[in-house]
Design a protein around this motif. Structure first.
Motif, PDB file in Angstrom:
ATOM      1  N   SER A  50      17.247  18.060   3.822  1.00 33.56           N
ATOM      2  CA  SER A  50      18.737  18.042   4.595  1.00 33.56           C
ATOM      3  C   SER A  50      19.045  18.053   6.253  1.00 33.56           C
ATOM      4  O   SER A  50      20.227  17.513   6.175  1.00 33.56           O
ATOM      5  N   ARG A  51      18.344  18.516   6.744  1.00 32.55           N
ATOM      6  CA  ARG A  51      18.846  18.659   8.324  1.00 32.55           C
ATOM      7  C   ARG A  51      18.307  16.827   8.546  1.00 32.55           C
ATOM      8  O   ARG A  51      19.066  16.592   9.945  1.00 32.55           O
ATOM      9  N   GLN A  71      22.521  13.198  -8.328  1.00 30.80           N
ATOM     10  CA  GLN A  71      21.446  12.319  -9.178  1.00 30.80           C
ATOM     11  C   GLN A  71      20.475  13.220  -8.307  1.00 30.80           C
ATOM     12  O   GLN A  71      20.457  13.166  -6.989  1.00 30.80           O
ATOM     13  N   GLU A  72      19.024  12.259  -8.510  1.00 33.09           N
ATOM     14  CA  GLU A  72      18.213  12.079  -7.920  1.00 33.09           C
ATOM     15  C   GLU A  72      18.280  11.747  -6.504  1.00 33.09           C
ATOM     16  O   GLU A  72      18.895  10.352  -6.501  1.00 33.09           O
ATOM     17  N   PRO A  73      18.141  12.552  -5.562  1.00 34.35           N
ATOM     18  CA  PRO A  73      18.285  11.638  -3.794  1.00 34.35           C
ATOM     19  C   PRO A  73      17.309  10.929  -3.302  1.00 34.35           C
ATOM     20  O   PRO A  73      16.090  10.378  -4.195  1.00 34.35           O
ATOM     21  N   PRO A  74      17.901   9.760  -3.046  1.00 39.91           N
ATOM     22  CA  PRO A  74      16.404   8.561  -2.741  1.00 39.91           C
ATOM     23  C   PRO A  74      15.749   8.713  -1.599  1.00 39.91           C
ATOM     24  O   PRO A  74      15.141   9.643  -1.443  1.00 39.91           O
ATOM     25  N   SER A  75      15.014   7.848  -1.289  1.00 39.38           N
ATOM     26  CA  SER A  75      13.581   8.855  -0.574  1.00 39.38           C
ATOM     27  C   SER A  75      14.470   8.815   0.913  1.00 39.38           C
ATOM     28  O   SER A  75      15.461   7.288   1.622  1.00 39.38           O
ATOM     29  N   PRO A 105      17.258   2.649   4.082  1.00 36.61           N
ATOM     30  CA  PRO A 105      18.395   2.693   4.441  1.00 36.61           C
ATOM     31  C   PRO A 105      19.755   3.287   3.632  1.00 36.61           C
ATOM     32  O   PRO A 105      19.624   3.035   2.220  1.00 36.61           O
ATOM     33  N   GLY A 106      20.341   3.760   4.402  1.00 41.11           N
ATOM     34  CA  GLY A 106      21.355   4.107   4.324  1.00 41.11           C
ATOM     35  C   GLY A 106      21.660   5.652   4.346  1.00 41.11           C
ATOM     36  O   GLY A 106      22.856   6.478   2.930  1.00 41.11           O
ATOM     37  N   ILE A 107      20.860   6.127   3.771  1.00 44.82           N
ATOM     38  CA  ILE A 107      20.501   8.076   3.041  1.00 44.82           C
ATOM     39  C   ILE A 107      21.799   8.626   3.877  1.00 44.82           C
ATOM     40  O   ILE A 107      22.481   9.378   2.383  1.00 44.82           O
ATOM     41  N   GLU A 108      22.388   8.484   4.702  1.00 44.51           N
ATOM     42  CA  GLU A 108      23.519   9.552   5.676  1.00 44.51           C
ATOM     43  C   GLU A 108      24.589   9.009   4.664  1.00 44.51           C
ATOM     44  O   GLU A 108      25.105   9.775   4.387  1.00 44.51           O
ATOM     45  N   GLY A 109      24.865   7.387   4.401  1.00 44.57           N
ATOM     46  CA  GLY A 109      26.032   7.936   3.638  1.00 44.57           C
ATOM     47  C   GLY A 109      26.429   7.856   2.452  1.00 44.57           C
ATOM     48  O   GLY A 109      26.624   8.685   1.884  1.00 44.57           O
ATOM     49  N   TRP A 110      25.057   8.370   1.116  1.00 48.41           N
ATOM     50  CA  TRP A 110      24.960   8.465   0.224  1.00 48.41           C
ATOM     51  C   TRP A 110      24.704  10.281   0.492  1.00 48.41           C
ATOM     52  O   TRP A 110      25.165  10.876  -0.384  1.00 48.41           O
ATOM     53  N   VAL A 111      24.143  10.865   1.152  1.00 48.30           N
ATOM     54  CA  VAL A 111      24.388  12.601   1.274  1.00 48.30           C
ATOM     55  C   VAL A 111      25.993  12.883   2.000  1.00 48.30           C
ATOM     56  O   VAL A 111      26.492  13.299   1.406  1.00 48.30           O
ATOM     57  N   ARG A 112      26.851  12.013   2.802  1.00 53.36           N
ATOM     58  CA  ARG A 112      27.852  12.056   2.800  1.00 53.36           C
ATOM     59  C   ARG A 112      29.249  11.823   1.773  1.00 53.36           C
ATOM     60  O   ARG A 112      30.215  12.895   1.654  1.00 53.36           O
TER      61      ARG A 112
END
Length: 99
Positions: free
Chosen positions: A77-78, A40-44, A48-55
């Protein structure tokens, strides 16, 4: 040869020219390349919590690949590199100005 996982940035997928080229080079050298696409479209990135979404997005692929694949990621992504864990180098790193 090792496995390579290509992780896209926020705006472009794994078929964007830079990521495609990097993956193609690895494949030419014998690596098995796994190109990830966001479900799905990645969050901004400031959310908060972007690392968890990517994980949550990348971990299933990493578990399937197994071992310690080389991760190729777009600049966005880095920021999410916590999924990779600590970086280990198998060779001496170049000094500043000596590539």
């Amino acid at each position: 040869m090792a496995d390579v996982v290509v992780i896209p940035g926020r705006a472009f997928g794994p078929g964007a020219p830079l990521l495609m080229y990097a993956g193609d080079v690895a494949e030419t050298r014998g690596a098995t390349v796994h190109r990830h696409s966001w479900s799905q479209e990645p969050p901004s990135p400031d959310e908060p919590g972007i690392e968890g979404w990517v994980r949550g997005e990348v971990t299933p692929l990493l578990d399937t690949v197994g071992g310690r694949p080389l991760l190729i990621a777009k600049s966005q992504s880095r920021r999410w590199s916590s999924v990779a864990g600590p970086v280990e180098y198998d060779h001496p790193q170049p000094r500043h100005g000596h590539l």
